[in-house]
Design a protein around this motif. Structure first.
Motif, PDB file in Angstrom:
ATOM      1  N   ALA A   1      -3.823   3.845  -8.194  1.00  0.00           N
ATOM      2  CA  ALA A   1      -4.651   2.970  -9.026  1.00  0.00           C
ATOM      3  C   ALA A   1      -6.023   2.746  -8.382  1.00  0.00           C
ATOM      4  O   ALA A   1      -6.391   1.644  -8.042  1.00  0.00           O
ATOM      5  N   GLY A   2      -6.767   3.820  -8.188  1.00  0.00           N
ATOM      6  CA  GLY A   2      -8.086   3.710  -7.575  1.00  0.00           C
ATOM      7  C   GLY A   2      -8.594   5.087  -7.204  1.00  0.00           C
ATOM      8  O   GLY A   2      -8.113   6.089  -7.717  1.00  0.00           O
ATOM      9  N   PRO A   3      -9.540   5.143  -6.276  1.00  0.00           N
ATOM     10  CA  PRO A   3     -10.103   6.438  -5.891  1.00  0.00           C
ATOM     11  C   PRO A   3      -9.087   7.309  -5.164  1.00  0.00           C
ATOM     12  O   PRO A   3      -8.140   6.811  -4.558  1.00  0.00           O
ATOM     13  N   THR A   4      -9.305   8.616  -5.213  1.00  0.00           N
ATOM     14  CA  THR A   4      -8.444   9.560  -4.503  1.00  0.00           C
ATOM     15  C   THR A   4      -8.737   9.482  -3.014  1.00  0.00           C
ATOM     16  O   THR A   4      -9.880   9.443  -2.594  1.00  0.00           O
ATOM     17  N   ARG A   5      -7.665   9.438  -2.228  1.00  0.00           N
ATOM     18  CA  ARG A   5      -7.768   9.419  -0.761  1.00  0.00           C
ATOM     19  C   ARG A   5      -7.318  10.788  -0.260  1.00  0.00           C
ATOM     20  O   ARG A   5      -6.408  11.378  -0.828  1.00  0.00           O
ATOM     21  N   SER A   6      -7.918  11.295   0.800  1.00  0.00           N
ATOM     22  CA  SER A   6      -7.508  12.602   1.301  1.00  0.00           C
ATOM     23  C   SER A   6      -7.516  12.640   2.824  1.00  0.00           C
ATOM     24  O   SER A   6      -8.169  11.826   3.478  1.00  0.00           O
TER      25      SER A   6
ATOM     26  N   THR B   1      -3.830   3.081   0.175  1.00  0.00           N
ATOM     27  CA  THR B   1      -4.424   2.571  -1.055  1.00  0.00           C
ATOM     28  C   THR B   1      -3.510   1.489  -1.609  1.00  0.00           C
ATOM     29  O   THR B   1      -2.288   1.591  -1.533  1.00  0.00           O
ATOM     30  N   ARG B   2      -4.113   0.449  -2.143  1.00  0.00           N
ATOM     31  CA  ARG B   2      -3.326  -0.681  -2.643  1.00  0.00           C
ATOM     32  C   ARG B   2      -2.540  -0.249  -3.882  1.00  0.00           C
ATOM     33  O   ARG B   2      -3.094   0.343  -4.811  1.00  0.00           O
ATOM     34  N   THR B   3      -1.238  -0.528  -3.864  1.00  0.00           N
ATOM     35  CA  THR B   3      -0.366  -0.243  -4.994  1.00  0.00           C
ATOM     36  C   THR B   3       0.616  -1.399  -5.139  1.00  0.00           C
ATOM     37  O   THR B   3       0.735  -2.245  -4.257  1.00  0.00           O
ATOM     38  N   ARG B   4       1.319  -1.394  -6.260  1.00  0.00           N
ATOM     39  CA  ARG B   4       2.344  -2.420  -6.493  1.00  0.00           C
ATOM     40  C   ARG B   4       3.436  -1.789  -7.341  1.00  0.00           C
ATOM     41  O   ARG B   4       3.250  -0.689  -7.899  1.00  0.00           O
TER      42      ARG B   4
ATOM     43  N   THR C   1       0.823  -1.201   0.000  1.00  0.00           N
ATOM     44  CA  THR C   1       0.000   0.000   0.000  1.00  0.00           C
ATOM     45  C   THR C   1       0.863   1.260   0.000  1.00  0.00           C
ATOM     46  O   THR C   1       2.023   1.236   0.382  1.00  0.00           O
ATOM     47  N   SER C   2       0.248   2.354  -0.425  1.00  0.00           N
ATOM     48  CA  SER C   2       0.897   3.667  -0.401  1.00  0.00           C
ATOM     49  C   SER C   2      -0.005   4.639   0.352  1.00  0.00           C
ATOM     50  O   SER C   2      -1.220   4.439   0.428  1.00  0.00           O
ATOM     51  N   ARG C   3       0.618   5.702   0.883  1.00  0.00           N
ATOM     52  CA  ARG C   3      -0.123   6.754   1.562  1.00  0.00           C
ATOM     53  C   ARG C   3       0.674   8.040   1.455  1.00  0.00           C
ATOM     54  O   ARG C   3       1.874   8.016   1.161  1.00  0.00           O
TER      55      ARG C   3
END
Length: 79
Positions: free
Chosen positions: A28-33, A51-54, A9-11
């Motif tokens: 790779a998905g919705p925007t997180r804030s 958010t899940r990333t790779r 995941t990334s943040r």
């Protein structure tokens, strides 16, 4: 921006902020804030939800300062 290979995941994280500042993370998905809502938040690290990333995912974080127009953005590729 932070990446955890352990959980994939990334943040985005911010500090040294003031009430009303906001950071957004898009991958790779919705925007997180996450935003600074009070003086206690302004004294601490504040992070977006993960958010899940790779590897290979492009991650973009944008800082929106309180009371000003515009933003400051950064992009990185997960490795």
């Amino acid at each position: 921006m932070r990446y955890s290979p352990r959980c994939g995941t990334s943040r985005a994280r911010m500090w040294g902020t003031r009430v009303g500042d906001r950071v957004e993370l898009t991958a790779a998905g919705p925007t997180r804030s996450a935003g600074i809502v009070d003086a206690l938040d302004a004294k601490a690290y504040v992070c977006t939800p993960m958010t899940r990333t790779r590897p290979g995912t492009v991650v973009r974080a944008c800082f929106h300062p309180a009371g000003r127009t515009g933003r400051e953005c950064f992009e990185a590729t997960v490795r």
